[in-house]
Design an enzyme around this catalytic site. Structure first.
Site, PDB file in Angstrom:
ATOM      1  N   ASP A  56       0.852  -1.188   0.000  1.00 51.35           N
ATOM      2  CA  ASP A  56       0.000   0.000   0.000  1.00 51.35           C
ATOM      3  C   ASP A  56       0.892   1.243   0.000  1.00 51.35           C
ATOM      4  OD1 ASP A  56      -3.220   0.486   1.029  1.00 51.35           O
ATOM      5  OD2 ASP A  56      -1.830   2.186   1.076  1.00 51.35           O
ATOM      6  N   ILE A  57       0.469   2.254  -0.759  1.00 50.63           N
ATOM      7  CA  ILE A  57       1.271   3.476  -0.875  1.00 50.63           C
ATOM      8  C   ILE A  57       1.229   4.301   0.415  1.00 50.63           C
ATOM      9  CG2 ILE A  57      -0.493   5.089  -1.762  1.00 50.63           C
ATOM     10  CD1 ILE A  57       1.523   5.856  -3.969  1.00 50.63           C
ATOM     11  N   ASN A 112     -12.731  -3.330   2.752  1.00 51.56           N
ATOM     12  CA  ASN A 112     -13.663  -2.209   2.874  1.00 51.56           C
ATOM     13  C   ASN A 112     -14.660  -2.259   1.729  1.00 51.56           C
ATOM     14  OD1 ASN A 112     -12.349  -1.063   5.139  1.00 51.56           O
ATOM     15  ND2 ASN A 112     -10.812  -0.143   3.808  1.00 51.56           N
ATOM     16  N   GLN A 119     -14.266   2.699   1.446  1.00 59.34           N
ATOM     17  CA  GLN A 119     -13.641   2.144   0.236  1.00 59.34           C
ATOM     18  C   GLN A 119     -13.336   3.299  -0.715  1.00 59.34           C
ATOM     19  OE1 GLN A 119     -16.028  -0.595  -2.083  1.00 59.34           O
ATOM     20  NE2 GLN A 119     -14.361  -1.003  -3.515  1.00 59.34           N
ATOM     21  N   HIS A 125     -10.187  -5.466  -3.083  1.00 62.38           N
ATOM     22  CA  HIS A 125      -8.817  -5.737  -2.621  1.00 62.38           C
ATOM     23  C   HIS A 125      -8.863  -6.068  -1.142  1.00 62.38           C
ATOM     24  CE1 HIS A 125      -9.763  -1.459  -2.423  1.00 62.38           C
ATOM     25  NE2 HIS A 125      -9.037  -1.404  -1.328  1.00 62.38           N
ATOM     26  N   LEU A 126      -8.034  -7.014  -0.781  1.00 63.81           N
ATOM     27  CA  LEU A 126      -7.928  -7.436   0.609  1.00 63.81           C
ATOM     28  C   LEU A 126      -6.711  -6.746   1.215  1.00 63.81           C
ATOM     29  CD1 LEU A 126      -9.238  -9.505   2.563  1.00 63.81           C
ATOM     30  CD2 LEU A 126      -7.520 -11.141   1.792  1.00 63.81           C
ATOM     31  N   HIS A 127      -6.945  -5.974   2.296  1.00 61.97           N
ATOM     32  CA  HIS A 127      -5.816  -5.365   2.997  1.00 61.97           C
ATOM     33  C   HIS A 127      -5.216  -6.422   3.931  1.00 61.97           C
ATOM     34  CE1 HIS A 127      -6.832  -0.981   2.312  1.00 61.97           C
ATOM     35  NE2 HIS A 127      -8.015  -1.519   2.056  1.00 61.97           N
TER      36      HIS A 127
HETATM   37  P1  5GP Z   1      -9.703   1.215   0.240  1.00 58.15           P
HETATM   38  O1  5GP Z   1      -9.776   2.539   0.938  1.00 58.15           O
HETATM   39  O2  5GP Z   1     -10.416   1.275  -1.103  1.00 58.15           O
HETATM   40  O3  5GP Z   1     -10.135   0.053   1.071  1.00 58.15           O
HETATM   41  O4  5GP Z   1      -8.172   0.971  -0.032  1.00 58.15           O
HETATM   42  C1  5GP Z   1      -7.477   1.556  -1.075  1.00 58.15           C
HETATM   43  C2  5GP Z   1      -6.028   1.530  -0.696  1.00 58.15           C
HETATM   44  O5  5GP Z   1      -5.266   1.802  -1.852  1.00 58.15           O
HETATM   45  C3  5GP Z   1      -5.651   2.582   0.360  1.00 58.15           C
HETATM   46  O6  5GP Z   1      -5.126   1.929   1.507  1.00 58.15           O
HETATM   47  C4  5GP Z   1      -4.645   3.450  -0.360  1.00 58.15           C
HETATM   48  O7  5GP Z   1      -3.585   3.886   0.474  1.00 58.15           O
HETATM   49  C5  5GP Z   1      -4.157   2.548  -1.473  1.00 58.15           C
HETATM   50  N1  5GP Z   1      -3.703   3.271  -2.643  1.00 58.15           N
HETATM   51  C6  5GP Z   1      -4.280   4.356  -3.209  1.00 58.15           C
HETATM   52  N2  5GP Z   1      -3.576   4.751  -4.289  1.00 58.15           N
HETATM   53  C7  5GP Z   1      -2.537   3.875  -4.397  1.00 58.15           C
HETATM   54  C8  5GP Z   1      -1.465   3.754  -5.336  1.00 58.15           C
HETATM   55  O8  5GP Z   1      -1.315   4.513  -6.292  1.00 58.15           O
HETATM   56  N3  5GP Z   1      -0.594   2.731  -5.129  1.00 58.15           N
HETATM   57  C9  5GP Z   1      -0.722   1.851  -4.091  1.00 58.15           C
HETATM   58  N4  5GP Z   1       0.194   0.894  -3.983  1.00 58.15           N
HETATM   59  N5  5GP Z   1      -1.725   1.938  -3.203  1.00 58.15           N
HETATM   60  C10 5GP Z   1      -2.630   2.936  -3.356  1.00 58.15           C
END
Ligand code: 5GP
Length: 139
Positions: A56-57, A112, A119, A125-127
């Site tokens: 994750d970034i 999420n 989300q 995606h699974l964290h």
């Molecule tokens: P969500 O909030 O949809 O459950 O998770 C999305 C995740 O993607 C977040 O934890 C966010 O930090 C990560 N993310 C967003 N943009 C990027 C990116 O450009 N590269 C990577 N590796 N992760 C990202």
């Protein structure tokens, strides 16, 4: 012609209204697809025919990896019975990555779904989060 334009506008408004996470256009790749296809940078730890695991970034713990199916399913609500083996595979890959990352004392997996769950990327995606003591309940 006007009827078609009105219908298109209505569809766009419905899409925006019902998506907390902004949905890509049908032909548009998701962020994660672009990373998988090496069109955007990403720290990929593992990949196979079905999924990719990448860091994750914006990590929320020493280890924060996203296990992402190659199939761009927008969210949990869009899963079908056909996706059952795929979802199981995501967890097996998370287990493998957790072992590789040395998370012997445990880790958390989070998926999420929708705006209340924050989300932000409309591609399932699974964290996998670990490397520190977690609290419960989550925020
Ligand atoms: P969500 O909030 O949809 O459950 O998770 C999305 C995740 O993607 C977040 O934890 C966010 O930090 C990560 N993310 C967003 N943009 C990027 C990116 O450009 N590269 C990577 N590796 N992760 C990202």
């Amino acid at each position: 012609m006007q009827v078609m334009q009105d219908a298109l506008l209505l569809l766009k408004r419905l899409r925006d209204a019902f998506s907390g996470a902004k949905l890509p256009r049908m032909s548009e790749k998701t962020l994660f697809q672009k990373i998988m296809d090496r069109e955007e940078p990403g720290d990929i730890l593992y990949e196979d025919d079905l999924c990719v695991a990448l860091r994750d970034i914006n990590p929320q713990a020493p280890t924060h990896v996203l296990v992402v199916p190659r199939k761009p399913i927008p969210n949990l609500d869009a899963l079908t019975e056909d996706d059952e083996p795929l979802v199981g595979h995501l967890f097996v890959v998370a287990q493998r990555v957790a072992a590789d990352e040395g998370l012997a004392d445990g880790y958390r997996t989070v998926l999420n779904n929708g705006p209340d769950a924050q989300q932000t990327v409309a591609h399932v995606h699974l964290h996998l989060i670990g490397g520190r003591k977690m609290t419960w309940p989550p925020g």
